[in-house]
Design a protein around this motif. Structure first.
Motif, PDB file in Angstrom:
ATOM      1  N   PHE A   1      29.583  25.331  43.909  1.00  9.62           N
ATOM      2  CA  PHE A   1      28.203  25.815  43.857  1.00  9.62           C
ATOM      3  C   PHE A   1      27.230  24.666  43.592  1.00  9.62           C
ATOM      4  CE2 PHE A   1      24.726  27.189  41.044  1.00  9.62           C
ATOM      5  CZ  PHE A   1      24.032  28.027  41.903  1.00  9.62           C
ATOM      6  N   PHE A   2      27.526  23.853  42.575  1.00 10.28           N
ATOM      7  CA  PHE A   2      26.632  22.744  42.243  1.00 10.28           C
ATOM      8  C   PHE A   2      26.593  21.712  43.381  1.00 10.28           C
ATOM      9  CE2 PHE A   2      27.118  24.075  37.715  1.00 10.28           C
ATOM     10  CZ  PHE A   2      25.768  24.200  37.446  1.00 10.28           C
ATOM     11  N   GLY A   3      27.751  21.488  44.041  1.00 15.53           N
ATOM     12  CA  GLY A   3      27.767  20.550  45.157  1.00 15.53           C
ATOM     13  C   GLY A   3      26.901  21.015  46.309  1.00 15.53           C
ATOM     14  N   ARG A   4      27.001  22.312  46.632  1.00 20.78           N
ATOM     15  CA  ARG A   4      26.180  22.860  47.721  1.00 20.78           C
ATOM     16  C   ARG A   4      24.699  22.852  47.335  1.00 20.78           C
ATOM     17  NH1 ARG A   4      30.116  21.886  49.855  1.00 20.78           N
ATOM     18  NH2 ARG A   4      31.488  23.166  51.162  1.00 20.78           N
ATOM     19  N   MET A   5      24.417  23.129  46.066  1.00 22.90           N
ATOM     20  CA  MET A   5      23.033  23.099  45.617  1.00 22.90           C
ATOM     21  C   MET A   5      22.459  21.691  45.708  1.00 22.90           C
ATOM     22  SD  MET A   5      21.818  26.067  44.766  1.00 22.90           S
ATOM     23  CE  MET A   5      20.498  25.684  43.629  1.00 22.90           C
ATOM     24  N   ALA A   6      23.272  20.690  45.379  1.00 27.20           N
ATOM     25  CA  ALA A   6      22.805  19.310  45.475  1.00 27.20           C
ATOM     26  C   ALA A   6      22.489  18.950  46.918  1.00 27.20           C
ATOM     27  CB  ALA A   6      23.867  18.356  44.909  1.00 27.20           C
ATOM     28  N   GLY A   7      23.334  19.432  47.851  1.00 27.17           N
ATOM     29  CA  GLY A   7      23.075  19.157  49.256  1.00 27.17           C
ATOM     30  C   GLY A   7      21.840  19.869  49.766  1.00 27.17           C
ATOM     31  N   ALA A   8      21.631  21.115  49.314  1.00 32.26           N
ATOM     32  CA  ALA A   8      20.500  21.904  49.811  1.00 32.26           C
ATOM     33  C   ALA A   8      19.178  21.461  49.183  1.00 32.26           C
ATOM     34  CB  ALA A   8      20.738  23.385  49.536  1.00 32.26           C
ATOM     35  N   LEU A   9      19.201  21.216  47.868  1.00 37.61           N
ATOM     36  CA  LEU A   9      17.977  20.861  47.159  1.00 37.61           C
ATOM     37  C   LEU A   9      17.750  19.356  47.063  1.00 37.61           C
ATOM     38  CD1 LEU A   9      18.136  23.471  44.244  1.00 37.61           C
ATOM     39  CD2 LEU A   9      16.992  23.664  46.463  1.00 37.61           C
ATOM     40  N   LYS A  10      18.764  18.590  47.527  1.00 39.74           N
ATOM     41  CA  LYS A  10      18.667  17.128  47.588  1.00 39.74           C
ATOM     42  C   LYS A  10      18.431  16.484  46.219  1.00 39.74           C
ATOM     43  CE  LYS A  10      16.993  17.172  52.353  1.00 39.74           C
ATOM     44  NZ  LYS A  10      18.341  16.991  52.882  1.00 39.74           N
ATOM     45  N   PHE A  11      19.210  16.950  45.213  1.00 35.91           N
ATOM     46  CA  PHE A  11      19.183  16.226  43.937  1.00 35.91           C
ATOM     47  C   PHE A  11      20.465  15.426  43.784  1.00 35.91           C
ATOM     48  CE2 PHE A  11      20.836  20.457  42.771  1.00 35.91           C
ATOM     49  CZ  PHE A  11      21.965  20.128  42.042  1.00 35.91           C
ATOM     50  N   ASP A  12      20.513  14.591  42.777  1.00 34.37           N
ATOM     51  CA  ASP A  12      21.578  13.602  42.627  1.00 34.37           C
ATOM     52  C   ASP A  12      22.951  14.261  42.507  1.00 34.37           C
ATOM     53  OD1 ASP A  12      23.218  11.433  41.868  1.00 34.37           O
ATOM     54  OD2 ASP A  12      21.491  10.417  40.982  1.00 34.37           O
ATOM     55  N   TYR A  13      23.900  13.786  43.321  1.00 33.69           N
ATOM     56  CA  TYR A  13      25.257  14.336  43.273  1.00 33.69           C
ATOM     57  C   TYR A  13      25.952  14.020  41.949  1.00 33.69           C
ATOM     58  CZ  TYR A  13      25.478  15.916  48.109  1.00 33.69           C
ATOM     59  OH  TYR A  13      25.280  16.605  49.277  1.00 33.69           O
ATOM     60  N   ARG A  14      25.524  12.977  41.256  1.00 34.65           N
ATOM     61  CA  ARG A  14      26.120  12.671  39.961  1.00 34.65           C
ATOM     62  C   ARG A  14      25.861  13.794  38.960  1.00 34.65           C
ATOM     63  NH1 ARG A  14      23.724   6.633  39.793  1.00 34.65           N
ATOM     64  NH2 ARG A  14      22.122   7.771  40.949  1.00 34.65           N
ATOM     65  N   ILE A  15      24.681  14.381  39.044  1.00 36.82           N
ATOM     66  CA  ILE A  15      24.372  15.521  38.179  1.00 36.82           C
ATOM     67  C   ILE A  15      25.223  16.720  38.566  1.00 36.82           C
ATOM     68  CG2 ILE A  15      22.555  17.119  37.461  1.00 36.82           C
ATOM     69  CD1 ILE A  15      20.536  14.900  37.971  1.00 36.82           C
ATOM     70  N   ALA A  16      25.353  16.943  39.877  1.00 38.78           N
ATOM     71  CA  ALA A  16      26.119  18.093  40.362  1.00 38.78           C
ATOM     72  C   ALA A  16      27.577  18.025  39.933  1.00 38.78           C
ATOM     73  CB  ALA A  16      26.027  18.168  41.888  1.00 38.78           C
ATOM     74  N   TYR A  17      28.163  16.823  39.938  1.00 35.95           N
ATOM     75  CA  TYR A  17      29.573  16.699  39.582  1.00 35.95           C
ATOM     76  C   TYR A  17      29.796  16.534  38.083  1.00 35.95           C
ATOM     77  CZ  TYR A  17      31.220  16.577  44.352  1.00 35.95           C
ATOM     78  OH  TYR A  17      31.540  16.936  45.634  1.00 35.95           O
ATOM     79  N   ALA A  18      28.748  16.219  37.325  1.00 35.64           N
ATOM     80  CA  ALA A  18      28.898  16.097  35.873  1.00 35.64           C
ATOM     81  C   ALA A  18      28.757  17.443  35.174  1.00 35.64           C
ATOM     82  CB  ALA A  18      27.863  15.115  35.326  1.00 35.64           C
ATOM     83  N   LEU A  19      27.966  18.362  35.726  1.00 31.72           N
ATOM     84  CA  LEU A  19      27.714  19.635  35.064  1.00 31.72           C
ATOM     85  C   LEU A  19      28.954  20.513  34.907  1.00 31.72           C
ATOM     86  CD1 LEU A  19      24.201  20.621  36.477  1.00 31.72           C
ATOM     87  CD2 LEU A  19      24.780  19.958  34.143  1.00 31.72           C
ATOM     88  N   PRO A  20      29.808  20.703  35.959  1.00 31.26           N
ATOM     89  CA  PRO A  20      30.967  21.588  35.788  1.00 31.26           C
ATOM     90  C   PRO A  20      31.928  21.153  34.681  1.00 31.26           C
ATOM     91  CG  PRO A  20      30.530  21.275  38.114  1.00 31.26           C
ATOM     92  CD  PRO A  20      29.651  20.325  37.385  1.00 31.26           C
ATOM     93  N   PRO A  21      32.353  19.870  34.598  1.00 35.37           N
ATOM     94  CA  PRO A  21      33.246  19.505  33.482  1.00 35.37           C
ATOM     95  C   PRO A  21      32.583  19.629  32.127  1.00 35.37           C
ATOM     96  CG  PRO A  21      32.625  17.555  34.759  1.00 35.37           C
ATOM     97  CD  PRO A  21      32.189  18.745  35.540  1.00 35.37           C
ATOM     98  N   ILE A  22      31.263  19.381  32.048  1.00 39.37           N
ATOM     99  CA  ILE A  22      30.570  19.554  30.771  1.00 39.37           C
ATOM    100  C   ILE A  22      30.594  21.021  30.354  1.00 39.37           C
ATOM    101  CG2 ILE A  22      28.299  19.476  29.669  1.00 39.37           C
ATOM    102  CD1 ILE A  22      27.728  16.932  31.261  1.00 39.37           C
ATOM    103  N   VAL A  23      30.337  21.911  31.296  1.00 38.22           N
ATOM    104  CA  VAL A  23      30.358  23.344  31.003  1.00 38.22           C
ATOM    105  C   VAL A  23      31.750  23.775  30.572  1.00 38.22           C
ATOM    106  CG1 VAL A  23      30.136  25.645  32.013  1.00 38.22           C
ATOM    107  CG2 VAL A  23      28.414  23.900  32.498  1.00 38.22           C
ATOM    108  N   MET A  24      32.777  23.328  31.309  1.00 40.02           N
ATOM    109  CA  MET A  24      34.136  23.734  30.998  1.00 40.02           C
ATOM    110  C   MET A  24      34.616  23.183  29.663  1.00 40.02           C
ATOM    111  SD  MET A  24      35.312  25.851  33.076  1.00 40.02           S
ATOM    112  CE  MET A  24      34.820  26.591  34.634  1.00 40.02           C
ATOM    113  N   LEU A  25      34.266  21.946  29.365  1.00 43.41           N
ATOM    114  CA  LEU A  25      34.654  21.377  28.074  1.00 43.41           C
ATOM    115  C   LEU A  25      33.948  22.102  26.929  1.00 43.41           C
ATOM    116  CD1 LEU A  25      34.750  17.550  28.875  1.00 43.41           C
ATOM    117  CD2 LEU A  25      36.688  19.044  28.372  1.00 43.41           C
TER     118      LEU A  25
END
Length: 368
Positions: free
Chosen positions: A332-356
């Motif tokens: 979801f975050f990866g697709r949102m980054a592609g659609a909204l054109k925000f930094d992929y580093r944020i998109a890939y950092a959020l899921p592990p932060i949420v899970m941890l």
């Protein structure tokens, strides 16, 4: 919490190691069998045989192992800890004063070793094997006229003309059909005397149902004592090169190493091309180790608890469901980054932060 390696670290690591490897072998084996059976439909096209299909599948095994490792790590870890829980060995370790967090560190150490191997494979053996696999397939289907180079894209030969394209991709057309676009194209025509008769450079070569079209063409023609240049905005190209074979010879972003991805990103940005597909894969490589460990640590609490609360089967199911939720969140975050054109580093950092964060809450609820 101060960490000192103990004998039980080796014991837990060995238990997890074994079940992860077993689960990993099963998942990769099933995928290999399905991939091999899927290649049967292409046998007979050009020079493509069952031997080529088998070679293609074997070369792709490192990439498949890299892809399936996170799933195998989660399921294998839960199975390994579940076996220890079923025999009350986890209870005995808890009775010695070991907390769930300390036992999870032992699991993380074992998984870190395997994750490090996978990261190394993903940067070396995986891209090399996929490159060789693409060469085997493209060469066989294209009648030995197509080859791939790591640093200079795809090469093809048609009669006395050699073609080189630095990059390219396929695009879906409205309705049905696809269009192949080769970028930064160079064509060398060899004369009867073995010298270069003409050199053509095109910004792109596009192929669809109507055939090939060259755009932004600059052609230099060489005579015995002269050279002429012509510039053409667009012209048809009468060629019988197989577009499907050329497309299979192009390296997909997910099959490149991180270093090659970085080079491709810089090249595309310099030339005003969209590099977001490459950035997506590039940053997913960097966050791969963090994702594996975060996912497994977040699922580990499901391996603890009383067997009377539903049994290991229930906790294994909940752990797998938790892992599935992680990947859906990451997608979801990866697709949102592609659609909204925000930094992929944020998109890939959020899921592990949420899970941890969720894992920390679960450990706190079942602290000990």
């Amino acid at each position: 919490m101060k960490f000192r390696p103990m004998r039980f670290d080796l014991y837990l690591g060995r238990a997890v190691f074994g079940t992860v490897l077993l689960t990993w072998a099963v998942l990769v084996g099933l995928d290999v069998v399905m991939a091999f059976s899927g290649e049967f439909k292409d046998v007979g096209k050009g020079n493509y045989t069952i031997g080529h299909a088998a070679a293609w599948v074997l070369y792709t095994v490192p990439r498949r192992a890299y892809t399936f490792f996170p799933t195998a790590a989660v399921i294998g870890s839960l199975m390994g800890l579940g076996q220890l829980a079923a025999t009350s060995e986890l209870t005995a370790l808890r009775a010695l004063g070991l907390s769930r967090r300390r036992l999870s560190v032992s699991v993380a150490i074992a998984l870190s070793l395997l994750t490090a191997v996978m990261v190394l494979s993903g940067e070396t053996l995986g891209p090399w094997g996929q490159s060789r696999a693409d060469e085997v397939r493209a060469s066989a289907k294209g009648g030995n006229s197509v080859s791939q180079s790591r640093y200079s894209g795809v090469w093809a030969r048609e009669g006395d003309t050699f073609l080189n394209a630095i990059s390219g991709d396929e695009q879906l057309l409205p309705g049905t059909g696809t269009r192949l676009i080769l970028r930064d194209v160079r064509m060398y025509k060899i004369g009867e005397d073995g010298n270069i008769a003409s050199f053509t450079r095109a910004g792109s070569a596009e192929h669809d149902a109507n055939g090939w079209v060259l755009k932004d063409v600059r052609r230099d023609t060489f005579g015995e004592r002269s050279a002429t240049r012509e510039t053409i905005a667009s012209e048809p190209w009468n060629s019988q090169l197989d577009a499907a074979a050329l497309a299979s010879g192009l390296s997909k972003p997910r099959n490149l190493s991180a270093a090659d991805l970085r080079t491709s990103i810089e090249y595309r940005k310099r030339n005003g091309l969209d590099a977001r597909d490459y950035e997506d894969i590039y940053w997913s490589r960097w966050f791969y180790p963090l994702n594996v460990l975060a996912l497994c640590l977040a699922a580990v609490p499901f391996a603890f608890g009383s067997l009377r609360s539903g049994g290991m089967g229930k906790r294994l199911f909940l752990g797998i469901l938790f892992a599935l939720g992680f990947w859906l969140l990451q997608l979801f975050f990866g697709r949102m980054a592609g659609a909204l054109k925000f930094d992929y580093r944020i998109a890939y950092a959020l899921p592990p932060i949420v899970m941890l964060g969720v894992s920390a809450l679960l450990f706190r609820r079942k602290s000990g």
